[in-house]
Design a protein around this motif. Sequence first.
Motif, PDB file in Angstrom:
ATOM      1  N   SER A 394     -38.134 -76.401 -64.195  1.00 55.19           N
ATOM      2  CA  SER A 394     -37.304 -75.198 -64.072  1.00 55.19           C
ATOM      3  C   SER A 394     -38.014 -74.116 -63.263  1.00 55.19           C
ATOM      4  O   SER A 394     -37.370 -73.332 -62.563  1.00 55.19           O
ATOM      5  CB  SER A 394     -36.943 -74.666 -65.465  1.00 55.19           C
ATOM      6  N   LYS A 395     -39.362 -74.077 -63.343  1.00 61.09           N
ATOM      7  CA  LYS A 395     -40.113 -73.134 -62.517  1.00 61.09           C
ATOM      8  C   LYS A 395     -40.275 -73.643 -61.085  1.00 61.09           C
ATOM      9  O   LYS A 395     -40.295 -72.854 -60.134  1.00 61.09           O
ATOM     10  CB  LYS A 395     -41.499 -72.879 -63.130  1.00 61.09           C
ATOM     11  N   ALA A 403     -40.718 -70.057 -51.992  1.00 60.68           N
ATOM     12  CA  ALA A 403     -42.067 -70.294 -51.467  1.00 60.68           C
ATOM     13  C   ALA A 403     -43.118 -69.496 -52.228  1.00 60.68           C
ATOM     14  O   ALA A 403     -43.936 -68.769 -51.660  1.00 60.68           O
ATOM     15  CB  ALA A 403     -42.121 -69.958 -49.977  1.00 60.68           C
ATOM     16  N   ILE A 404     -43.086 -69.638 -53.546  1.00 62.26           N
ATOM     17  CA  ILE A 404     -44.039 -68.963 -54.433  1.00 62.26           C
ATOM     18  C   ILE A 404     -44.918 -70.030 -55.087  1.00 62.26           C
ATOM     19  O   ILE A 404     -44.406 -71.054 -55.544  1.00 62.26           O
ATOM     20  CB  ILE A 404     -43.307 -68.149 -55.518  1.00 62.26           C
ATOM     21  N   PRO A 405     -46.227 -69.847 -55.144  1.00 66.69           N
ATOM     22  CA  PRO A 405     -47.074 -70.805 -55.876  1.00 66.69           C
ATOM     23  C   PRO A 405     -46.618 -70.918 -57.328  1.00 66.69           C
ATOM     24  O   PRO A 405     -46.388 -69.901 -57.997  1.00 66.69           O
ATOM     25  CB  PRO A 405     -48.477 -70.200 -55.766  1.00 66.69           C
ATOM     26  N   ILE A 406     -46.481 -72.123 -57.822  1.00 68.16           N
ATOM     27  CA  ILE A 406     -45.958 -72.301 -59.176  1.00 68.16           C
ATOM     28  C   ILE A 406     -46.887 -71.696 -60.228  1.00 68.16           C
ATOM     29  O   ILE A 406     -46.442 -71.272 -61.299  1.00 68.16           O
ATOM     30  CB  ILE A 406     -45.694 -73.798 -59.455  1.00 68.16           C
ATOM     31  N   ASP A 407     -48.191 -71.611 -59.915  1.00 69.68           N
ATOM     32  CA  ASP A 407     -49.131 -71.002 -60.856  1.00 69.68           C
ATOM     33  C   ASP A 407     -48.908 -69.502 -60.993  1.00 69.68           C
ATOM     34  O   ASP A 407     -49.390 -68.885 -61.959  1.00 69.68           O
ATOM     35  CB  ASP A 407     -50.574 -71.250 -60.407  1.00 69.68           C
ATOM     36  N   ALA A 408     -48.205 -68.915 -60.042  1.00 68.41           N
ATOM     37  CA  ALA A 408     -47.936 -67.474 -60.105  1.00 68.41           C
ATOM     38  C   ALA A 408     -46.672 -67.161 -60.878  1.00 68.41           C
ATOM     39  O   ALA A 408     -46.300 -65.989 -61.015  1.00 68.41           O
ATOM     40  CB  ALA A 408     -47.822 -66.903 -58.693  1.00 68.41           C
ATOM     41  N   LYS A 469     -42.158 -64.146 -61.197  1.00 70.10           N
ATOM     42  CA  LYS A 469     -43.573 -63.912 -60.917  1.00 70.10           C
ATOM     43  C   LYS A 469     -44.195 -63.196 -62.109  1.00 70.10           C
ATOM     44  O   LYS A 469     -43.601 -62.280 -62.691  1.00 70.10           O
ATOM     45  CB  LYS A 469     -43.730 -63.082 -59.653  1.00 70.10           C
ATOM     46  N   ILE A 470     -45.374 -63.626 -62.472  1.00 69.30           N
ATOM     47  CA  ILE A 470     -46.015 -63.117 -63.685  1.00 69.30           C
ATOM     48  C   ILE A 470     -46.168 -61.602 -63.649  1.00 69.30           C
ATOM     49  O   ILE A 470     -45.961 -60.919 -64.655  1.00 69.30           O
ATOM     50  CB  ILE A 470     -47.380 -63.801 -63.882  1.00 69.30           C
ATOM     51  N   ASP A 471     -46.496 -61.044 -62.471  1.00 69.25           N
ATOM     52  CA  ASP A 471     -46.715 -59.604 -62.394  1.00 69.25           C
ATOM     53  C   ASP A 471     -45.407 -58.808 -62.435  1.00 69.25           C
ATOM     54  O   ASP A 471     -45.425 -57.576 -62.448  1.00 69.25           O
ATOM     55  CB  ASP A 471     -47.516 -59.243 -61.140  1.00 69.25           C
ATOM     56  N   ARG A 472     -44.275 -59.491 -62.451  1.00 68.91           N
ATOM     57  CA  ARG A 472     -42.984 -58.804 -62.508  1.00 68.91           C
ATOM     58  C   ARG A 472     -42.248 -59.030 -63.827  1.00 68.91           C
ATOM     59  O   ARG A 472     -41.134 -58.546 -64.007  1.00 68.91           O
ATOM     60  CB  ARG A 472     -42.092 -59.262 -61.350  1.00 68.91           C
ATOM     61  N   ILE A 473     -42.860 -59.774 -64.724  1.00 71.34           N
ATOM     62  CA  ILE A 473     -42.229 -60.035 -66.020  1.00 71.34           C
ATOM     63  C   ILE A 473     -42.423 -58.828 -66.927  1.00 71.34           C
ATOM     64  O   ILE A 473     -43.540 -58.335 -67.097  1.00 71.34           O
ATOM     65  CB  ILE A 473     -42.827 -61.292 -66.679  1.00 71.34           C
ATOM     66  N   CYS A 474     -41.335 -58.362 -67.499  1.00 76.05           N
ATOM     67  CA  CYS A 474     -41.385 -57.193 -68.388  1.00 76.05           C
ATOM     68  C   CYS A 474     -40.663 -57.533 -69.687  1.00 76.05           C
ATOM     69  O   CYS A 474     -39.469 -57.842 -69.681  1.00 76.05           O
ATOM     70  CB  CYS A 474     -40.738 -55.984 -67.716  1.00 76.05           C
ATOM     71  N   HIS A 475     -41.397 -57.504 -70.784  1.00 72.55           N
ATOM     72  CA  HIS A 475     -40.811 -57.735 -72.097  1.00 72.55           C
ATOM     73  C   HIS A 475     -40.874 -56.442 -72.907  1.00 72.55           C
ATOM     74  O   HIS A 475     -41.753 -55.603 -72.682  1.00 72.55           O
ATOM     75  CB  HIS A 475     -41.561 -58.841 -72.847  1.00 72.55           C
ATOM     76  N   PRO A 476     -39.969 -56.267 -73.856  1.00 71.59           N
ATOM     77  CA  PRO A 476     -40.010 -55.051 -74.682  1.00 71.59           C
ATOM     78  C   PRO A 476     -41.295 -54.991 -75.496  1.00 71.59           C
ATOM     79  O   PRO A 476     -41.881 -56.034 -75.824  1.00 71.59           O
ATOM     80  CB  PRO A 476     -38.783 -55.205 -75.587  1.00 71.59           C
TER      81      PRO A 476
END
Length: 530
Positions: A394-395, A403-408, A469-476
């Motif tokens: 899914s990722k 074109a994003i590295p899957i590890d990111a 992207k990990i740096d764009r994930i925002c959780h409450p």
Amino acid sequence: MPRLEQICENFTPDNTTRDFRLWCTTYPSPVFPVSVLQNGVKMTIEPPKGLKANLTGSFSTPPIADEGFLDSCGKGVLFRKLLFSLCLFHALLQERRLFGPLGWNIPYGFNASDLEISIQQLRMFLDENESVPFAALKYCVGACNYGGRVTDAKDRRTLNSILDRFFNDGVVAVDNFSLSESGIYTIPPSAETLEDFLAWIEALPLVAEPEIFGFHENANITKDAKETNTLFATILLTEGGGSSGGASSNADDAITSTATEILNKVPAEFDIEAARVKYPVRRDESMNTVLVQELGKFNNLTKLIKSSLISVIRACKGEVVMTGELEKFGHALEIGAIPSAWKTKSYPSFKSCAAYVADLLARLEFFGTWLEDKPPNSYWISAFFFSHAFFTASKQNLARKDAIPIDALGFRYEMVPPAASAEPPTVGVYGYGLFFEAARWDGDAKLLKDSYPKVLFSPAPLMLFEPKKIDRICHPPGCYSCPVYKTGDRRGVLATTGHSTNFIMDILVPSDKPESHWIQRGTALLSQLD
């Protein structure tokens, strides 16, 4: 700490088991458990059972029981408070083993030597510092002395969370500081002598309630069920193998009937070639590859099940030799257990044989519908042999598209209403089929809540797994990082990632309580129940 030779020097074969158990209570084992040979008798010494007995043992043996030890530290009051807290922490770690996976994913042999070195370090740190160096103490106790035995990452998180409750400013600054929600377990406010501590311990309840461990009251049910299952499993092991001719005939008839019933239920294998034509390898749809791989694994399993059932039926009829392997297979069917031969090609499961077959048929139906129709709008996570491949695929779709590295990439998790699965999500996947243990999901408040009384498991809601992207994930804020396991046992082989092979992933679940509350409760998500 007395040597084992000193503990057992007066033990002779004439002593009763009761005498030896009394000695075990007085002298906790320096190794857990340890077997010794004394006067030709092999003995196993274990820690006293029960929080109260464990505390009594700690305060009745060296070094604490040594004359003048409680006054040997320059900061006597602080030392005695933290000493009691440390001993209670030690007893709690050992007693959590009784609660099975709720306590520890892997049972550890914490022993008296861990407590002894921690006590010596506590006295040394207090003598050498003006204030209590909690950071240094927590590192030595939690990461070295006790943590050095811990191999599971989630168990290490649990240990440190418990340690925070027993090593904090409140323990030294507040008189009669409560170590449990009920206030039953507190730091003795004015205990100075060994007799004061023993009298305080004597007043504690004989049976510790789950709340001192951080558990919900339902944990007692889990503990009792674990002990009952262990008892019945042991009884089955002692069952004799010999039987009369009539009894053997009846057993063969029962095995044949059960095997025939299962054989008639198992459908034909999937057509892998047709699956590859309909769902070819595509760069923009990695889920096709996952489907074909899963179908292949289920084909291997169903072929094994059919061949083994046919063999045992023929053996019961006398058409082929009843080998030892077939005899074990038939015995498993007779007692309603999953045959060990199936486990070599099966997904992990601790269900009974009947429940396992029903679960297998449901999984086959899920993939059969996917193969014959189209990819589902929402996926049954528990159906997959290798759920890690499902989440990776899914990722991977997004990684290749943008074109994003899957590890990111990581996942943004969201609990959604069932109606959301009417259409597939634009990005990501919907997943269902998980169960909360030691917690429940409140759909109205959209928060993780404590379980209802006598309800051990509760279904998790439909979830959206959105790769970003990990740096764009925002959780409450206030989310609990809830581990997801394949089975309720939670234990598996330690992988190179530092996680158990039973571990799937962490899911952030909204909560209005501190994360330590759920960590100490042993709250987790399971992909299937036993």
